[in-house]
Motif scaffolding. Structure first.
Motif, PDB file in Angstrom:
ATOM      1  N   GLN A  86       0.910  -1.232   0.070  1.00  0.00           N
ATOM      2  CA  GLN A  86      -0.183  -0.119   0.101  1.00  0.00           C
ATOM      3  C   GLN A  86       0.965   1.235   0.002  1.00  0.00           C
ATOM      4  N   ARG A  87       0.515   2.341  -0.799  1.00  0.00           N
ATOM      5  CA  ARG A  87       0.959   3.682  -0.640  1.00  0.00           C
ATOM      6  C   ARG A  87       0.254   4.781  -0.185  1.00  0.00           C
ATOM      7  N   LEU A  88      -0.857   4.220   0.617  1.00  0.00           N
ATOM      8  CA  LEU A  88      -1.940   5.306   0.967  1.00  0.00           C
ATOM      9  C   LEU A  88      -1.219   6.270   2.250  1.00  0.00           C
ATOM     10  N   ALA A  89      -0.654   5.364   3.036  1.00  0.00           N
ATOM     11  CA  ALA A  89      -0.065   6.098   4.198  1.00  0.00           C
ATOM     12  C   ALA A  89       1.074   7.046   3.762  1.00  0.00           C
ATOM     13  N   GLU A  90       1.769   6.717   2.654  1.00  0.00           N
ATOM     14  CA  GLU A  90       2.799   7.489   2.024  1.00  0.00           C
ATOM     15  C   GLU A  90       2.021   8.704   1.569  1.00  0.00           C
ATOM     16  N   SER A  91       1.081   8.662   0.996  1.00  0.00           N
ATOM     17  CA  SER A  91       0.448   9.553   0.069  1.00  0.00           C
ATOM     18  C   SER A  91      -0.239  10.770   0.858  1.00  0.00           C
ATOM     19  N   LEU A  92      -0.781  10.045   2.236  1.00  0.00           N
ATOM     20  CA  LEU A  92      -1.158  11.034   3.300  1.00  0.00           C
ATOM     21  C   LEU A  92      -0.287  11.450   4.127  1.00  0.00           C
ATOM     22  N   ASP A  93       0.905  11.000   4.121  1.00  0.00           N
ATOM     23  CA  ASP A  93       1.924  11.511   4.873  1.00  0.00           C
ATOM     24  C   ASP A  93       1.521  11.445   6.527  1.00  0.00           C
ATOM     25  N   LEU A  94       1.225  10.189   6.916  1.00  0.00           N
ATOM     26  CA  LEU A  94       0.760   9.731   8.145  1.00  0.00           C
ATOM     27  C   LEU A  94       1.802   9.454   9.078  1.00  0.00           C
ATOM     28  N   ALA A  95       1.714   9.856  10.225  1.00  0.00           N
ATOM     29  CA  ALA A  95       2.676   9.593  11.458  1.00  0.00           C
ATOM     30  C   ALA A  95       2.067   8.294  11.866  1.00  0.00           C
ATOM     31  N   ASN A  96       2.700   7.540  12.637  1.00  0.00           N
ATOM     32  CA  ASN A  96       2.606   6.162  13.046  1.00  0.00           C
ATOM     33  C   ASN A  96       1.317   6.253  13.843  1.00  0.00           C
ATOM     34  N   ASP A  97       0.980   7.178  14.752  1.00  0.00           N
ATOM     35  CA  ASP A  97      -0.161   7.139  15.498  1.00  0.00           C
ATOM     36  C   ASP A  97      -1.416   7.402  14.764  1.00  0.00           C
ATOM     37  N   GLU A  98      -1.183   8.397  13.684  1.00  0.00           N
ATOM     38  CA  GLU A  98      -2.234   8.663  12.683  1.00  0.00           C
ATOM     39  C   GLU A  98      -2.656   7.482  11.721  1.00  0.00           C
ATOM     40  N   ARG A  99      -1.466   7.035  11.278  1.00  0.00           N
ATOM     41  CA  ARG A  99      -1.708   5.813  10.684  1.00  0.00           C
ATOM     42  C   ARG A  99      -2.652   4.674  11.126  1.00  0.00           C
ATOM     43  N   ALA A 100      -2.286   4.422  12.487  1.00  0.00           N
ATOM     44  CA  ALA A 100      -3.202   3.097  13.302  1.00  0.00           C
ATOM     45  C   ALA A 100      -4.471   3.601  13.248  1.00  0.00           C
ATOM     46  N   LEU A 101      -5.101   4.808  13.536  1.00  0.00           N
ATOM     47  CA  LEU A 101      -6.274   5.464  13.588  1.00  0.00           C
ATOM     48  C   LEU A 101      -7.010   5.187  12.268  1.00  0.00           C
ATOM     49  N   ILE A 102      -6.489   5.803  11.282  1.00  0.00           N
ATOM     50  CA  ILE A 102      -6.814   5.778   9.784  1.00  0.00           C
ATOM     51  C   ILE A 102      -7.065   4.063   9.568  1.00  0.00           C
ATOM     52  N   THR A 103      -6.186   3.274   9.842  1.00  0.00           N
ATOM     53  CA  THR A 103      -6.314   1.770   9.446  1.00  0.00           C
ATOM     54  C   THR A 103      -7.679   1.515  10.174  1.00  0.00           C
ATOM     55  N   LEU A 104      -7.675   1.748  11.385  1.00  0.00           N
ATOM     56  CA  LEU A 104      -9.066   1.092  12.202  1.00  0.00           C
ATOM     57  C   LEU A 104     -10.287   1.897  11.739  1.00  0.00           C
ATOM     58  N   LEU A 105     -10.284   2.976  11.134  1.00  0.00           N
ATOM     59  CA  LEU A 105     -11.509   3.464  10.548  1.00  0.00           C
ATOM     60  C   LEU A 105     -11.670   2.848   9.261  1.00  0.00           C
ATOM     61  N   LEU A 106     -10.634   2.634   8.341  1.00  0.00           N
ATOM     62  CA  LEU A 106     -10.801   2.131   6.976  1.00  0.00           C
ATOM     63  C   LEU A 106     -11.477   0.605   7.196  1.00  0.00           C
ATOM     64  N   LEU A 107     -11.039  -0.274   8.232  1.00  0.00           N
ATOM     65  CA  LEU A 107     -11.622  -1.292   8.475  1.00  0.00           C
ATOM     66  C   LEU A 107     -12.835  -1.726   9.017  1.00  0.00           C
ATOM     67  N   ARG A 108     -13.095  -0.721  10.134  1.00  0.00           N
ATOM     68  CA  ARG A 108     -14.417  -0.972  10.747  1.00  0.00           C
ATOM     69  C   ARG A 108     -15.385   0.070  11.096  1.00  0.00           C
ATOM     70  N   GLY A 109     -15.030   1.243  10.048  1.00  0.00           N
ATOM     71  CA  GLY A 109     -15.916   2.506  10.073  1.00  0.00           C
ATOM     72  C   GLY A 109     -15.867   3.334  11.341  1.00  0.00           C
ATOM     73  N   GLU A 110     -17.125   3.950  11.294  1.00  0.00           N
ATOM     74  CA  GLU A 110     -17.023   4.868  12.777  1.00  0.00           C
ATOM     75  C   GLU A 110     -16.767   4.267  14.111  1.00  0.00           C
ATOM     76  N   GLN A 111     -16.038   4.863  14.985  1.00  0.00           N
ATOM     77  CA  GLN A 111     -15.906   4.408  16.261  1.00  0.00           C
ATOM     78  C   GLN A 111     -15.764   5.475  17.390  1.00  0.00           C
ATOM     79  N   ALA A 112     -15.870   5.025  18.424  1.00  0.00           N
ATOM     80  CA  ALA A 112     -15.612   6.022  19.528  1.00  0.00           C
ATOM     81  C   ALA A 112     -14.050   5.988  19.899  1.00  0.00           C
ATOM     82  N   PRO A 113     -13.560   6.930  20.574  1.00  0.00           N
ATOM     83  CA  PRO A 113     -12.134   7.023  20.993  1.00  0.00           C
ATOM     84  C   PRO A 113     -11.789   6.039  21.643  1.00  0.00           C
TER      85      PRO A 113
END
Length: 398
Positions: A86-113
């Motif tokens: 995948q090149r999405l994380a690179e394209s969006l210039d995601l830090a590791n913590d940002e990448r973790a949350l985007i990954t979860l939102l892509l896989l499971r939809g809306e979620q609470a903190p």
């Protein structure tokens, strides 16, 4: 890339799965087509569960390659197996913590903190829910926001967040709002533990009177406890033993067992009712190795995790795994559901307890995050005299 990519459901699943596996199984990344199909369609940590074909995924990956969101590579010198990166994380210039949350939102939809923190264990170690909220706000404050905080609905304890990379499955208006299981830590873990210990010390006599013979009406529990006793290759620690009924069942099945509970009054009841067995006051989060062996052959925890937040499960299980023999067993049961039940009175005694109903998929994910392997799991409904909740039983291997 000009503007944010717009991803449909299949795009989101492919890129989310690749982002997840790049972190959790780096030795086998990039993924082959078969591995990517398995990752997209796995039945845990995905919502909704899908059944994409290999041809659908391969065709879409080629389209994502044309959009510079996927790179297709050969898997090594002389190999003819294509693999996907995948090149999405690179394209969006995601830090590791940002990448973790985007990954979860892509896989499971809306979620609470709170849900995001619990589910991010293998992707990034967030200190607490406030850390998750800070990253979400950072993603929302970008010139092109990547996430959005949804309006809170009636009955929701926590606001929910969604990504802005494309449409996500709509949540039915009639669906039960997801519960934030970390709310039980609002005053801190120490304060929660003190309340629970006080409650069970006060409840011990009434609890023992009501539940000491409960296994007589639970044939499945007796069967599974006996199996653990017979398969253990060393001493067994029965944590959260209460007045000793599970410890006694393990001993009757042949186990060399010690019962542990962090409420001294419960241990007093256990010793009175089962004088030939060994019981000790102990906190399962700080449990030691057995005195006469290098590790426990098995650890059992029958409904001992009912007051833990969702985010604590992986840490507790990891601590137990470290004192369990290699290939030893960790067997436990929890109530599952989407609620936290507060109890002001139990067996005629005033009390102050929050009972957490855990999410099945989150529990199984916590086992994996703890470094253990799920051997088998079962769900059973309530018996005639039991609380009206489903029970999840997990047998894991250290």
């Amino acid at each position: 890339m000009n503007g944010l990519p717009v991803l449909d459901a299949l795009d989101q699943r492919i890129l989310g799965a690749l982002m997840e596996k790049q972190v959790t199984v780096p030795a086998s990344y990039p993924l082959s087509l078969n591995a990517l199909q398995t990752a997209c369609n796995q039945t845990t940590s995905r919502d909704p569960v899908s059944a994409y074909t290999a041809q659908e995924i391969e065709t879409r990956c080629r389209e994502l390659k044309d959009r510079d969101l996927v790179r297709i590579v050969w898997s090594g010198a002389g190999s003819r197996v294509l693999k996907y990166h995948q090149r999405l994380a690179e394209s969006l210039d995601l830090a590791n913590d940002e990448r973790a949350l985007i990954t979860l939102l892509l896989l499971r939809g809306e979620q609470a903190p709170g849900e995001l923190k619990t589910r991010a264990e293998r992707l990034h170690a967030f200190g607490d829910r406030a850390d998750v909220e800070e990253v979400l706000e950072r993603l929302a404050d970008r010139p092109e926001p990547l996430v959005w905080e949804l309006p809170r609905k009636a009955g929701q304890h926590d606001p929910r967040w969604m990504h802005l990379l494309g449409p996500t499955p709509a949540v039915a208006e009639s669906a039960e709002p997801a519960v934030d299981r970390d709310i039980v830590l609002a005053d801190g873990a120490d304060a929660r533990d003190a309340r629970v210990r006080t409650a069970y010390n006060n409840l011990a006599v009434a609890y023992a009177h009501e539940l000491s013979d409960e296994l007589a009406h639970k044939p499945f529990d007796r069967w599974l406890l006996a199996r653990i006793a017979q398969e253990s290759k060393g001493p067994v620690a029965d944590i959260g033993c209460g007045p000793g009924q599970t410890t006694a069942a393990l001993a009757d099945a042949g186990a060399e067992v010690v019962g542990f509970d962090f409420a001294p009054a419960m241990i007093a009841q256990a010793r009175e009712r089962h004088p030939t067995l060994t019981f000790e006051v102990g906190d399962y989060g700080r449990l030691l190795r057995p005195a006469q062996a290098s590790a426990w052959g098995a650890i059992t925890a029958w409904f001992a995790f009912g007051h833990l937040s969702g985010s604590e499960l992986a840490g507790v299980l990891a601590a137990l795994r470290r004192i369990t023999a290699p290939d030893g067993l960790i067997a436990f049961s929890v109530h599952v559901g989407n609620a936290i039940h507060h109890v002001d009175e139990l067996f005629g005694v005033a009390t102050d307890l929050d009972f957490v109903l855990h999410d099945r998929q989150d529990v199984l994910a916590a086992v994996v995050a703890a470094g253990a392997q799920v051997d088998e799991w079962y769900v059973r409904g309530p018996g005639a005299t039991e609380a009206a909740t489903e029970r999840l039983y997990v047998v894991a291997r250290a």
